[in-house]
Write a protein that holds these residues in place. Structure first.
Motif, PDB file in Angstrom:
ATOM      1  N   ALA A  46       0.814  -1.214   0.000  1.00  0.00           N
ATOM      2  CA  ALA A  46       0.000   0.000   0.000  1.00  0.00           C
ATOM      3  C   ALA A  46       0.848   1.265   0.000  1.00  0.00           C
ATOM      4  CB  ALA A  46      -0.928   0.002   1.216  1.00  0.00           C
ATOM      5  N   MET A  47       2.095   1.150   0.468  1.00  0.00           N
ATOM      6  CA  MET A  47       2.976   2.315   0.558  1.00  0.00           C
ATOM      7  C   MET A  47       3.942   2.432  -0.614  1.00  0.00           C
ATOM      8  SD  MET A  47       4.035   2.109   4.601  1.00  0.00           S
ATOM      9  CE  MET A  47       4.898   3.684   4.561  1.00  0.00           C
TER      10      MET A  47
ATOM     11  N   ARG B 280      -0.833  -8.699 -12.218  1.00  0.00           N
ATOM     12  CA  ARG B 280      -1.390  -7.928 -13.336  1.00  0.00           C
ATOM     13  C   ARG B 280      -2.888  -7.718 -13.177  1.00  0.00           C
ATOM     14  NH1 ARG B 280       2.185 -11.308 -17.683  1.00  0.00           N
ATOM     15  NH2 ARG B 280       4.034  -9.947 -17.707  1.00  0.00           N
ATOM     16  N   ALA B 281      -3.572  -8.742 -12.684  1.00  0.00           N
ATOM     17  CA  ALA B 281      -5.009  -8.609 -12.449  1.00  0.00           C
ATOM     18  C   ALA B 281      -5.304  -7.553 -11.389  1.00  0.00           C
ATOM     19  CB  ALA B 281      -5.602  -9.958 -12.036  1.00  0.00           C
ATOM     20  N   ALA B 282      -4.342  -7.331 -10.491  1.00  0.00           N
ATOM     21  CA  ALA B 282      -4.501  -6.328  -9.435  1.00  0.00           C
ATOM     22  C   ALA B 282      -4.053  -4.941  -9.883  1.00  0.00           C
ATOM     23  CB  ALA B 282      -3.721  -6.747  -8.195  1.00  0.00           C
TER      24      ALA B 282
ATOM     25  N   ALA C 236      -0.951  -8.462  -3.421  1.00  0.00           N
ATOM     26  CA  ALA C 236      -1.972  -8.270  -4.457  1.00  0.00           C
ATOM     27  C   ALA C 236      -3.255  -7.673  -3.904  1.00  0.00           C
ATOM     28  CB  ALA C 236      -2.267  -9.594  -5.157  1.00  0.00           C
ATOM     29  N   THR C 237      -3.460  -7.765  -2.593  1.00  0.00           N
ATOM     30  CA  THR C 237      -4.690  -7.228  -2.001  1.00  0.00           C
ATOM     31  C   THR C 237      -4.638  -5.721  -1.804  1.00  0.00           C
ATOM     32  OG1 THR C 237      -3.937  -7.516   0.300  1.00  0.00           O
ATOM     33  CG2 THR C 237      -5.033  -9.399  -0.758  1.00  0.00           C
TER      34      THR C 237
ATOM     35  N   ALA D   4      -0.031 -13.794  -2.989  1.00  0.00           N
ATOM     36  CA  ALA D   4      -1.426 -14.211  -3.132  1.00  0.00           C
ATOM     37  C   ALA D   4      -2.100 -14.565  -1.810  1.00  0.00           C
ATOM     38  CB  ALA D   4      -1.493 -15.415  -4.073  1.00  0.00           C
ATOM     39  N   GLY D   5      -1.441 -14.396  -0.680  1.00  0.00           N
ATOM     40  CA  GLY D   5      -2.025 -14.723   0.610  1.00  0.00           C
ATOM     41  C   GLY D   5      -3.115 -13.755   1.019  1.00  0.00           C
TER      42      GLY D   5
END
Length: 292
Positions: free
Chosen positions: A57-58, A111-113, A83-84, A77-78
């Motif tokens: 996020a940073m 990439r999806a994120a 990715a979240t 992916a956790g």
């Protein structure tokens, strides 16, 4: 750019200190019990984060420097993975030694994120990481590499673009198979030489002046002659992991791996005997005949 790093171990600590001191970038890192002491990087301005998502996020660039594919997959992916919480157009730079197929899967998730992915495994040692002179083997898109090159330049001597995504990890496994394979073979020879009572300095000199001259010999010679293991602070368990990753890659490709199987067994035996945390040069002693 704000940089994040996950994995402040023997290699990652050197990367972090150079991102801060040489690159002048702001840095966040994952607070983790596997980290080396972080006093230095905190004193340089690094900020600790509780989860991979908080690091992401940073950060505009997130460097991964962990043991292997299971760790990378958990971080990416956790439940609280990068990715979240990824910033749009952020780049994940995976400096771990990982399986190429896993790399491709993780890149799809990133990439999806809304981000992008480079595999950028390292060659050289923790000493070079501390000095900021690592070499990277980078797989991925050229424009993505150029966006993050200023960050990579802060802790490297050479950044080689070796092909599309996953080719960095593929070449790292090829490199480590040759490197670890040479050192395992050399350690076995050094052990037999010692068992026979050959002067270790003579053994090293004979190899160095002939076909045995190599980086492997340079790294193991201090242990062979003086018992100094610091020429290569690389755990036997990690060496076995890298060889087994190479074998898995070879099996998937239908390639021969007969010699790799033998190297893997030699390393696995040392790990099974409780020596997984020994450094690779110590194989020269571990392989000795116990009756000699």
């Amino acid at each position: 750019m704000h940089v994040g790093i996950i994995g402040v171990g023997l290699m990652g600590h050197g990367i972090a200190r150079n991102v801060l001191s040489r690159g002048g970038f702001a840095l966040s890192f994952l607070d983790h019990p596997g980290n080396q002491p972080v006093d230095e990087i905190v004193s340089l301005g690094a900020v600790a984060c509780a989860t991979p998502a908080e690091v992401a996020a940073m950060s505009d660039v997130v460097i991964l420097c962990v043991t292997g594919s299971p760790q990378v997959e958990a971080i990416v992916a956790g439940d609280q993975g990068v990715a979240t919480a990824l910033r749009q157009n952020a780049v994940i730079v995976d400096c771990s030694t990982a399986l190429p197929e896993s790399t491709l899967r993780m890149a799809e998730i990133v990439r999806a994120a809304g981000g992008d992915y480079l595999d950028a495994p390292m060659t050289r040692t923790a000493k070079h990481a501390h000095e900021g002179t690592l070499n990277l083997l980078v797989g991925g898109a050229t424009d993505t590499l150029e966006r993050v090159r200023p960050v990579l330049s802060s802790f490297t001597e050479e950044v080689a673009h070796v092909g599309p995504l996953s080719h960095g990890h593929r070449l790292k496994l090829l490199h480590n198979y040759v490197s670890v394979g040479f050192m395992t073979l050399l350690a076995e020879a050094a052990a037999q030489s010692a068992d026979a009572g050959v002067d270790p300095a003579v053994f090293v000199d004979v190899l160095a002046s002939g076909g045995g001259a190599s980086v492997a010999l340079e790294r193991l010679a201090p242990f062979i002659t003086e018992g100094d293991r610091e020429g290569l602070p690389f755990f036997v368990s990690n060496a076995q992991k890298d060889i087994d990753y190479y074998r898995a890659m070879s099996e998937q490709a239908g390639a021969q791996h007969t010699v790799a199987d033998g190297v893997s067994q030699a390393l696995a035996d040392a790990v099974a005997d409780g020596h997984g945390q020994a450094y690779v040069p110590e194989l020269c002693a571990l392989f000795k005949n116990s009756s000699s």
